[in-house]
Design a protein around this motif. Structure first.
Motif, mmCIF file in Angstrom:
data_model
loop_
_atom_site.group_PDB
_atom_site.id
_atom_site.type_symbol
_atom_site.label_atom_id
_atom_site.label_comp_id
_atom_site.label_asym_id
_atom_site.label_seq_id
_atom_site.Cartn_x
_atom_site.Cartn_y
_atom_site.Cartn_z
ATOM 1 N N LEU A 143 42.106 38.029 41.604
ATOM 2 C CA LEU A 143 41.135 39.591 41.334
ATOM 3 C C LEU A 143 42.011 40.278 40.297
ATOM 4 O O LEU A 143 41.512 40.897 39.490
ATOM 5 C CB LEU A 143 40.788 40.231 42.400
ATOM 6 C CG LEU A 143 40.085 39.826 43.478
ATOM 7 C CD1 LEU A 143 39.621 40.497 44.794
ATOM 8 C CD2 LEU A 143 38.383 39.553 42.763
ATOM 9 N N LEU A 144 43.155 40.416 40.566
ATOM 10 C CA LEU A 144 44.396 41.096 39.560
ATOM 11 C C LEU A 144 44.224 40.671 38.398
ATOM 12 O O LEU A 144 44.072 41.238 37.201
ATOM 13 C CB LEU A 144 45.673 41.232 40.326
ATOM 14 C CG LEU A 144 46.015 42.061 41.334
ATOM 15 C CD1 LEU A 144 47.226 41.758 42.250
ATOM 16 C CD2 LEU A 144 46.060 43.521 41.001
ATOM 17 N N ALA A 145 44.369 39.148 38.125
ATOM 18 C CA ALA A 145 44.507 38.436 36.934
ATOM 19 C C ALA A 145 43.257 38.865 36.230
ATOM 20 O O ALA A 145 43.192 39.156 34.935
ATOM 21 C CB ALA A 145 44.571 37.044 37.132
ATOM 22 N N GLU A 146 42.077 38.692 36.941
ATOM 23 C CA GLU A 146 40.628 39.026 36.113
ATOM 24 C C GLU A 146 40.292 40.332 35.726
ATOM 25 O O GLU A 146 39.897 40.654 34.781
ATOM 26 C CB GLU A 146 39.565 38.605 37.140
ATOM 27 C CG GLU A 146 39.613 36.978 37.243
ATOM 28 C CD GLU A 146 38.611 36.730 38.806
ATOM 29 O OE1 GLU A 146 38.370 35.363 38.640
ATOM 30 O OE2 GLU A 146 38.174 37.488 39.132
ATOM 31 N N SER A 147 41.223 41.184 36.386
ATOM 32 C CA SER A 147 40.942 42.656 36.187
ATOM 33 C C SER A 147 42.004 43.057 34.907
ATOM 34 O O SER A 147 41.969 44.084 34.583
ATOM 35 C CB SER A 147 41.386 43.636 37.326
ATOM 36 O OG SER A 147 40.476 43.429 38.228
#
Length: 292
Positions: free
Chosen positions: A74-78
């Motif tokens: 989720l962090l990477a996608e954000s």
């Protein structure tokens, strides 16, 4: 341009985030810091709300505990930028040059491992197992880690291109422990360049002996489930290599039986005042032979 990504579980991150922002500003780079709280309902989340008062910083709150692997995804996608720096929440920067040591690798098509370090002063006895494991197995100079670049990957301090991380991160939504081994294997199989440098964080958040031991066994289980049947996994993981050798000579079941007999003695050696890492290694090998 750099996205600094921090998955946080029941840990106050403001000191770390403040230090990172200061170093990024001093380095004159375009950056953002994103923290995801993965501990819904806990008081520490209120303390972490201070992240939103800092420039270029965001805070995301998971509605349920998703685990570190899913939270990292989720962090990477954000992230807005194409170079990601992942840091665990329970760490401290070694000095004011931490960010600068990574700058020359931003935009490169390599995964860069900075390394781990631990306090010189040993902790209380109930945390000695994690401390001793970290000091002897994780705290290594880059030259040593580079000898086995895919076998010494720890996800609490590394720089990566965004696309490489998303392509090689574990894709399932299960909350599993020990998936650094899976990430390492994917990098190895996809011939991703891994560079080790001397830029260690200071790891502060030590689990107690029982919690760390349980996580070690979860990691063994996940290695057997996910990697044992994968081609060439034994080339980067010593536990799988030893297990496959035992299976080759058809003595893995015998080792599993012996494990049940010696398990109490091994646990006693693992949990003594000065924990035996050799006993932990033998226990893990017996355990992987014993479990289905």
């Amino acid at each position: 341009m750099l996205s600094i990504l921090i998955p946080a579980y029941n840990y106050e991150v403001m000191p770390l985030v403040s230090s990172l922002c200061k170093q990024c500003i001093e380095s004159n780079i375009i950056f953002e810091v994103i923290v995801i709280n993965d501990s819904p309902g806990l008081p520490v989340n209120g303390e972490n709300n201070g992240v939103t008062t800092l420039n270029n910083c965001r805070l995301i709150q998971n509605e349920s505990n998703l685990g570190r692997t899913v939270t990292r995804k989720l962090l990477a996608e954000s992230a807005k930028y194409n170079t990601l720096l992942f840091l665990d929440a329970d760490v401290k920067l070694p000095d004011n040059l931490f960010i600068k040591r990574y700058l020359s690798y931003i935009g490169k098509n390599s995964v860069v491992m900075g390394g781990y370090s631990y306090e010189k002063q040993p902790p209380a006895p109930d945390k000695m197992l994690r401390y001793k494991y970290g000091k002897q197995r994780e705290q290594k100079e880059a030259a040593i880690r580079s000898q086995q670049p895919y076998g010494t990957i720890f996800s609490g301090n590394f720089l990566t291109p965004k696309h490489i991380f998303l392509e090689n991160n574990y894709q399932d939504s299960q909350n599993l422990y020990g998936l650094d081994n899976y990430f390492s294997y994917k990098l190895f199989k996809n011939n991703v360049d891994v560079v080790h440098i001397n830029n260690p964080i200071l790891h502060l958040g030590l689990e107690n002996n029982e919690v760390f031991f349980k996580k070690c066994l979860q990691s063994v289980q996940n290695r057997k489930n996910l990697l044992v049947d994968e081609p060439d996994a034994e080339k980067i993981n010593s536990l799988i290599r030893h297990y496959i050798t035992l299976k080759k000579y058809r003595i893995d079941k015998l080792i599993g039986v012996g494990f049940k007999i010696t398990e109490p003695l091994l646990k006693k050696m693992i949990f003594k005042k000065d924990p035996s890492l050799l006993a932990l290694d033998i226990y893990r090998l017996g355990y992987i032979c014993h479990i289905k």
